[in-house]
Every structure is written in structure tokens, then in C-alpha cells.
Design a protein around this motif. Structure first.
Motif, short mmCIF file in Angstrom:
data_model
loop_
_atom_site.label_atom_id
_atom_site.label_comp_id
_atom_site.label_asym_id
_atom_site.label_seq_id
_atom_site.Cartn_x
_atom_site.Cartn_y
_atom_site.Cartn_z
N LEU A 1 0.84 -1.20 0.00
CA LEU A 1 0.00 0.00 0.00
C LEU A 1 0.88 1.25 0.00
CD1 LEU A 1 -2.95 0.98 0.14
CD2 LEU A 1 -2.74 0.97 2.63
N PHE A 2 1.95 1.23 0.81
CA PHE A 2 2.86 2.37 0.85
C PHE A 2 3.73 2.40 -0.41
CE2 PHE A 2 1.55 1.88 5.20
CZ PHE A 2 1.48 3.18 5.67
N LEU A 3 3.96 1.24 -1.01
CA LEU A 3 4.67 1.20 -2.28
C LEU A 3 3.85 1.91 -3.36
CD1 LEU A 3 7.00 0.19 -4.09
CD2 LEU A 3 5.70 -1.94 -4.40
N ALA A 4 2.54 1.78 -3.30
CA ALA A 4 1.67 2.48 -4.26
C ALA A 4 1.89 3.98 -4.17
CB ALA A 4 0.21 2.13 -3.99
N ARG A 5 2.09 4.48 -2.96
CA ARG A 5 2.39 5.90 -2.80
C ARG A 5 3.76 6.23 -3.39
NH1 ARG A 5 2.68 8.22 3.25
NH2 ARG A 5 4.58 6.94 3.24
N GLU A 6 4.73 5.35 -3.16
CA GLU A 6 6.08 5.55 -3.68
C GLU A 6 6.08 5.58 -5.21
OE1 GLU A 6 10.28 6.02 -3.14
OE2 GLU A 6 8.63 6.08 -1.70
N ARG B 1 13.09 -4.86 -7.65
CA ARG B 1 12.78 -3.43 -7.66
C ARG B 1 11.90 -3.05 -6.48
NH1 ARG B 1 8.41 -0.43 -11.51
NH2 ARG B 1 8.86 1.72 -10.86
N ALA B 2 10.86 -3.85 -6.24
CA ALA B 2 9.94 -3.56 -5.14
C ALA B 2 10.66 -3.57 -3.80
CB ALA B 2 8.80 -4.56 -5.13
N HIS B 3 11.50 -4.57 -3.57
CA HIS B 3 12.21 -4.66 -2.29
C HIS B 3 13.17 -3.48 -2.10
CE1 HIS B 3 11.46 -9.29 -2.46
NE2 HIS B 3 10.40 -8.61 -2.06
N ARG B 4 13.79 -3.02 -3.18
CA ARG B 4 14.68 -1.85 -3.07
C ARG B 4 13.89 -0.61 -2.67
NH1 ARG B 4 16.97 -4.10 -7.70
NH2 ARG B 4 15.79 -2.68 -9.07
N LEU B 5 12.68 -0.47 -3.22
CA LEU B 5 11.87 0.69 -2.88
C LEU B 5 11.28 0.60 -1.47
CD1 LEU B 5 9.95 1.12 -6.27
CD2 LEU B 5 11.69 2.65 -5.34
N MET B 6 10.98 -0.61 -1.00
CA MET B 6 10.33 -0.77 0.30
C MET B 6 11.32 -0.83 1.45
SD MET B 6 7.12 -3.35 -0.50
CE MET B 6 8.11 -4.68 -1.19
N ALA B 7 12.54 -1.25 1.19
CA ALA B 7 13.52 -1.47 2.27
C ALA B 7 13.76 -0.25 3.15
CB ALA B 7 14.83 -1.98 1.67
N PRO B 8 13.92 0.97 2.59
CA PRO B 8 14.19 2.12 3.47
C PRO B 8 13.10 2.38 4.50
CG PRO B 8 14.74 2.65 1.20
CD PRO B 8 14.00 1.34 1.17
N ARG B 9 11.84 2.31 4.10
CA ARG B 9 10.75 2.56 5.06
C ARG B 9 10.67 1.47 6.10
NH1 ARG B 9 5.43 3.43 6.66
NH2 ARG B 9 4.82 1.31 6.13
N LEU B 10 10.98 0.24 5.70
CA LEU B 10 10.96 -0.89 6.64
C LEU B 10 12.18 -0.88 7.55
CD1 LEU B 10 9.79 -3.76 4.24
CD2 LEU B 10 8.46 -2.74 6.11
N GLY B 11 13.22 -0.14 7.17
CA GLY B 11 14.44 -0.11 7.98
C GLY B 11 15.24 -1.39 7.85
N LEU B 12 15.13 -2.06 6.69
CA LEU B 12 15.82 -3.32 6.44
C LEU B 12 16.70 -3.18 5.20
CD1 LEU B 12 12.85 -5.85 6.86
CD2 LEU B 12 14.55 -5.23 8.59
N THR B 13 17.63 -4.12 5.06
CA THR B 13 18.36 -4.20 3.81
C THR B 13 17.44 -4.83 2.76
OG1 THR B 13 19.23 -6.42 4.22
CG2 THR B 13 20.52 -4.56 5.08
N VAL B 14 17.84 -4.75 1.52
CA VAL B 14 17.04 -5.37 0.46
C VAL B 14 16.94 -6.87 0.70
CG1 VAL B 14 16.92 -5.83 -2.02
CG2 VAL B 14 17.66 -3.59 -1.21
#
Length: 319
Positions: free
Chosen positions: A41-46, A241-254
Motif C-alpha cells: 500500500l505504501f509502495l503504491a504511494r512511492e 525493484r519492489a524490495h529496493r523501494l520498500m527497504a528504506p521505510r521498513l528499515g531493512l536491507t534489500v
């Protein structure tokens, strides 16, 4: 409405219809925590799929906070676990489920310090638990598996990311956690004792929407779910690609983000139609089971009405 206002409105209505105008729906506000299941859902915003003037995602520190925002009318929708949705229903909050995000298959976990290697070793220990129904459910199932009772441990309240500080400062010996925090705890030396793969189908994540929004924000809710499934398609087709975009908000590495998704099953559009369209059998069965567990463990006094708990009207058409 005063007569003059009525006359003006009545006079302009045909003109608006001729010009193809339609009243703009109010801003749709959705409260959500940091959790891998909600992240598409937050990826949709990204990905700029959510128009900010119409749809606003509000980051919440906990599902309890999201539930309170929903109850007070601060938001029109919230990402919740199924048991928290049942709490909302039991508390008289008029909400229905418009989307099922995922089912947990190991992403909810009890993490412990080195030396605590078995569930039985939790006896006499301090366990950090978020003050949510999901936290209570996870703790109860863990204690039952260990042959322990709540009186055999000391419960320490923690909130969301606060579990990291509680572990770091030695305030807890174990903690009921979930991704992405579970992976962060591993980095601090914690080990996994027990997880939700032992009882699949009990921890389900949903989008709870107020009846007011369901009645008055049809177009916006339809656009929201369309954007969500577009983002989910990116997760499925281009996970790197999705994991690279989501990782920063999750505070995790890819790499950690990819691992975190191994603990949940993201429900597809086809799955959602099966779960939400009448008679919504999979959802009703899961809700009934969870509600009975909650009642037997004094999390709710009585099981709320589950006869009309979902709507599929905002889902895109199935493939």
C-alpha cells in the motif's frame, strides 16, 4: 437548508450535470503501521499511484493507535489484524473489511535472548508484548505450546518499535515481534523461538473501512484498491525493484526485506474476490475461529455480529 440556498443549488444542478461535473469526494485518510504485509500500500504511494489530494496514508506507531483513530473519526480506514477488526466490531465501531492483505505464516514471532532456546525456558521471564489483540493472541499460543500459563511469565508492555529499545536496554528477556522488527532483533543477537507458521490462518491482515466512507467515497476507495493491486503486481513481477523501494521505510536491507516476505502470503486479487464476495466463506470462517479464541481468552466478552463483515464492491474486476 435555507430556501435561498435550496433555490441556488437546484438551479445549478442541471448546469453541473450538463458540464459533466461531479462533487469531489472528501479526502480518504488511511492509518497504517510499518509491517511487510501493508507495505505494498505504501509502495503504491512511492510509485505515485495515490493522488495525495484525494488519498492520504498516515503512518501510525501501532495498530492500537490506528484503531483509536478509526474510532474517533480521525481516519476513514485503517490497516488492522483480523482480531483487531473483531475488537472494533465488538466495540460498536461501524466498519467492514474491503481488502485482505495477507495471512501470516511465520512473520509473527517470539524472539528471545541467547540462552533461552526452548519455549519452556520462558518460565519466570519478562516478555515484551504490544498491547494489541494480536500480541495477546501470539503470547497465548506461545504459552500454550510451552505448557505455561500467563502467571508463569511477566508481561512487559511495549509499543511497535519500542520493542527494540526494550530488548537493547535489557528490559525484556523475550518479545512478541513481527517484521520488520524481528529481523532487526536478529541483528541484535535474538533468536526465534516460535512463530505463526504453527497456526496458519489465525493472523490475517485487513483494511477496515468505516461505513461512512463506504457510503460516500466509492470512487476514491475503488481508486485506492486499484492502485494497491497495481503496486502488488510490481511486488510479484519485479520483486528486486519492489524490495529496493520498500527497504528504506521498513528499515531493512534489500536482502532482509526479501526474507521478511517469506513469512507471509500476500493475497492476490483473485484471492480477495474469493474471501470477500458473498458468502465470504474463507473470511467468515477465519473470523469465527479467531473470535472464539478471543472470547475464550477474555479478549472480548461476546462474539460480535459477523454476518456482514466485508464488502467486495471496491475491488477491481477479477482477471
Amino acid at each position: 437548508m435555507e430556501r435561498r440556498q435550496f433555490l441556488v443549488t437546484g438551479a445549478l444542478a442541471p448546469l453541473a450535470a450538463l458540464l459533466g461535473c461531479e462533487a469531489r469526494e472528501p479526502l480518504l485518510r488511511i492509518s497504517g503501521i510499518t509491517w511487510v504485509g501493508y507495505e505494498p500500500l505504501f509502495l503504491a504511494r512511492e510509485l505515485d499511484l495515490l493522488p495525495p489530494e484525494r488519498i492520504r496514508l498516515i503512518e501510525s506507531p501501532s495498530n492500537t493507535n490506528s484503531l483509536m483513530q478509526l474510532a474517533s473519526g480521525e481516519v476513514e480506514a485503517a490497516t488492522l489484524t483480523l482480531d483487531e477488526f473483531i475488537l472494533a466490531r465488538a466495540g460498536g465501531i461501524p466498519v467492514r473489511i474491503a481488502l485482505v492483505f495477507d495471512t501470516s505464516q511465520g512473520a509473527d514471532v517470539i524472539m528471545a535472548r541467547p540462552g533461552i532456546d526452548r519455549l519452556e525456558d520462558l518460565a519466570g521471564r519478562r516478555i515484551g508484548v504490544e498491547d494489541t489483540a494480536a500480541g495477546a493472541l501470539m503470547l497465548r499460543k506461545s504459552l500454550e505450546a510451552a505448557g505455561l500459563t500467563p502467571d508463569d511469565v511477566t508481561r512487559v508492555p511495549v509499543i511497535g518499535g519500542g520493542q527494540m529499545d526494550a530488548y537493547r536496554h535489557g528490559e525484556v528477556d523475550a518479545v512478541i515481534s513481527y517484521e520488520p522488527f524481528a529481523s532487526r532483533l536478529v541483528a541484535l543477537g535474538a533468536n526465534r523461538l516460535y512463530d505463526s507458521s504453527a497456526f496458519p490462518g489465525l493472523i490475517v491482515d485487513v483494511l477496515a473501512v468505516s461505513e461512512t466512507a463506504i457510503d460516500h467515497q466509492h470512487t476514491t476507495l475503488t481508486d485506492l484498491l486499484t492502485a494497491y493491486f497495481e503496486a502488488l503486481a510490481v511486488v510479484k513481477s519485479s520483486p528486486g525493484r519492489a524490495h529496493r523501494l520498500m527497504a528504506p521505510r521498513l528499515g531493512l536491507t534489500v536482502e532482509e526485506t526479501a526474507e521478511a516476505y517469506g513469512g507471509i502470503a500476500l493475497l492476490s486479487l483473485t484471492d480477495n474476490h474469493a474471501w470477500l464476495e458473498p458468502p465470504a466463506a474463507p473470511l467468515r470462517e477465519a473470523a469465527r475461529t479467531v473470535a472464539e479464541i478471543m472470547q475464550s481468552n477474555a479478549l472480548i466478552e461476546q462474539i460480535p455480529d459477523l454476518s456482514d463483515l466485508a464488502t467486495a464492491r471496491f475491488l477491481p474486476e477479477g482477471p
